[in-house]
Design a protein around this motif. Sequence first.
Motif, PDB file in Angstrom:
ATOM      1  N   ASP A   1       0.500  -1.514  -0.099  1.00 45.40           N
ATOM      2  CA  ASP A   1      -0.105  -0.032   0.253  1.00 45.40           C
ATOM      3  C   ASP A   1       1.597   1.282   0.082  1.00 45.40           C
ATOM      4  O   ASP A   1       0.581   2.041  -0.090  1.00 45.40           O
ATOM      5  CB  ASP A   1      -0.616  -0.416   0.844  1.00 45.40           C
ATOM      6  N   VAL A   2       1.958   1.381  -0.936  1.00 51.19           N
ATOM      7  CA  VAL A   2       2.569   2.537  -0.731  1.00 51.19           C
ATOM      8  C   VAL A   2       2.324   3.016  -1.517  1.00 51.19           C
ATOM      9  O   VAL A   2       2.202   3.153  -3.022  1.00 51.19           O
ATOM     10  CB  VAL A   2       4.027   1.958  -0.569  1.00 51.19           C
ATOM     11  N   ARG A   3       2.493   4.404  -1.707  1.00 52.80           N
ATOM     12  CA  ARG A   3       1.985   5.121  -2.842  1.00 52.80           C
ATOM     13  C   ARG A   3       2.980   6.111  -3.128  1.00 52.80           C
ATOM     14  O   ARG A   3       3.380   6.927  -2.456  1.00 52.80           O
ATOM     15  CB  ARG A   3       0.802   5.682  -2.640  1.00 52.80           C
ATOM     16  N   VAL A   4       3.912   6.768  -4.007  1.00 49.57           N
ATOM     17  CA  VAL A   4       4.301   7.687  -5.125  1.00 49.57           C
ATOM     18  C   VAL A   4       3.738   8.319  -5.738  1.00 49.57           C
ATOM     19  O   VAL A   4       3.859   7.886  -6.788  1.00 49.57           O
ATOM     20  CB  VAL A   4       5.512   6.421  -5.137  1.00 49.57           C
TER      21      VAL A   4
ATOM     22  N   VAL B   1       2.932   3.744   3.114  1.00 49.28           N
ATOM     23  CA  VAL B   1       3.636   5.362   3.470  1.00 49.28           C
ATOM     24  C   VAL B   1       3.123   5.924   1.979  1.00 49.28           C
ATOM     25  O   VAL B   1       2.434   5.020   1.341  1.00 49.28           O
ATOM     26  CB  VAL B   1       5.280   5.032   3.373  1.00 49.28           C
ATOM     27  N   THR B   2       2.900   7.096   2.090  1.00 49.51           N
ATOM     28  CA  THR B   2       2.600   7.799   0.941  1.00 49.51           C
ATOM     29  C   THR B   2       4.216   8.962   0.725  1.00 49.51           C
ATOM     30  O   THR B   2       4.331   9.454   1.499  1.00 49.51           O
ATOM     31  CB  THR B   2       1.209   8.492   1.524  1.00 49.51           C
ATOM     32  N   VAL B   3       4.205   8.719  -0.593  1.00 52.81           N
ATOM     33  CA  VAL B   3       5.799  10.484  -0.806  1.00 52.81           C
ATOM     34  C   VAL B   3       4.689  11.284  -1.964  1.00 52.81           C
ATOM     35  O   VAL B   3       4.358  10.542  -3.151  1.00 52.81           O
ATOM     36  CB  VAL B   3       6.479   9.165  -1.493  1.00 52.81           C
ATOM     37  N   LEU B   4       4.382  12.402  -1.355  1.00 52.30           N
ATOM     38  CA  LEU B   4       3.932  13.191  -2.209  1.00 52.30           C
ATOM     39  C   LEU B   4       4.718  13.966  -3.603  1.00 52.30           C
ATOM     40  O   LEU B   4       5.750  13.627  -2.965  1.00 52.30           O
ATOM     41  CB  LEU B   4       2.797  14.150  -1.194  1.00 52.30           C
TER      42      LEU B   4
ATOM     43  N   ILE C   1      13.907  11.355  -1.666  1.00 54.77           N
ATOM     44  CA  ILE C   1      14.571  10.105  -0.900  1.00 54.77           C
ATOM     45  C   ILE C   1      15.713   9.289  -1.113  1.00 54.77           C
ATOM     46  O   ILE C   1      15.648   8.599  -1.861  1.00 54.77           O
ATOM     47  CB  ILE C   1      13.401   9.186  -0.388  1.00 54.77           C
ATOM     48  N   GLU C   2      16.854  10.454  -0.573  1.00 53.61           N
ATOM     49  CA  GLU C   2      17.603   9.656  -0.482  1.00 53.61           C
ATOM     50  C   GLU C   2      18.386   8.343   0.070  1.00 53.61           C
ATOM     51  O   GLU C   2      17.765   7.576   0.963  1.00 53.61           O
ATOM     52  CB  GLU C   2      18.774  10.638  -0.495  1.00 53.61           C
ATOM     53  N   LYS C   3      19.851   7.555  -0.242  1.00 56.85           N
ATOM     54  CA  LYS C   3      19.918   6.335  -0.505  1.00 56.85           C
ATOM     55  C   LYS C   3      19.964   5.987   0.949  1.00 56.85           C
ATOM     56  O   LYS C   3      20.289   7.460   2.304  1.00 56.85           O
ATOM     57  CB  LYS C   3      22.193   6.989  -0.941  1.00 56.85           C
ATOM     58  N   GLY C   4      19.472   5.192   1.685  1.00 54.58           N
ATOM     59  CA  GLY C   4      19.452   4.416   3.055  1.00 54.58           C
ATOM     60  C   GLY C   4      18.701   5.093   3.545  1.00 54.58           C
ATOM     61  O   GLY C   4      18.574   4.831   4.737  1.00 54.58           O
TER      62      GLY C   4
ATOM     63  N   GLY D   1       6.420  14.951   2.293  1.00 56.02           N
ATOM     64  CA  GLY D   1       6.263  15.933   1.010  1.00 56.02           C
ATOM     65  C   GLY D   1       4.412  16.500   1.101  1.00 56.02           C
ATOM     66  O   GLY D   1       4.145  16.932   2.245  1.00 56.02           O
ATOM     67  N   PRO D   2       4.587  16.918   0.358  1.00 55.15           N
ATOM     68  CA  PRO D   2       4.741  17.831  -1.530  1.00 55.15           C
ATOM     69  C   PRO D   2       6.370  18.283  -0.955  1.00 55.15           C
ATOM     70  O   PRO D   2       6.500  19.356  -0.064  1.00 55.15           O
ATOM     71  CB  PRO D   2       4.182  17.978  -1.506  1.00 55.15           C
TER      72      PRO D   2
END
Length: 70
Positions: free
Chosen positions: A16-19, A34-37, A42-45, A55-56
Amino acid sequence: MIGQGAVVTDSILWDDVRVEAGSIIQSSILGKGVTVLKGSKIEKGSLIADGVVVGPGARLKKFTRVSRRK
């Protein structure tokens, strides 16, 4: 769901992740729900805990940890 123009590389995305459109996720782990607006990076690690909304336009530097706890 991965939005138009979003880029996800070498990452683990739980259920259920939304990018949203234009976001970039690099070598990170995103927990369930998780929701990434729009337009976030989002950087490495990085590790994003279950249910977090990013976000957004957020910029999370390398090895950032984010949870819903205060």
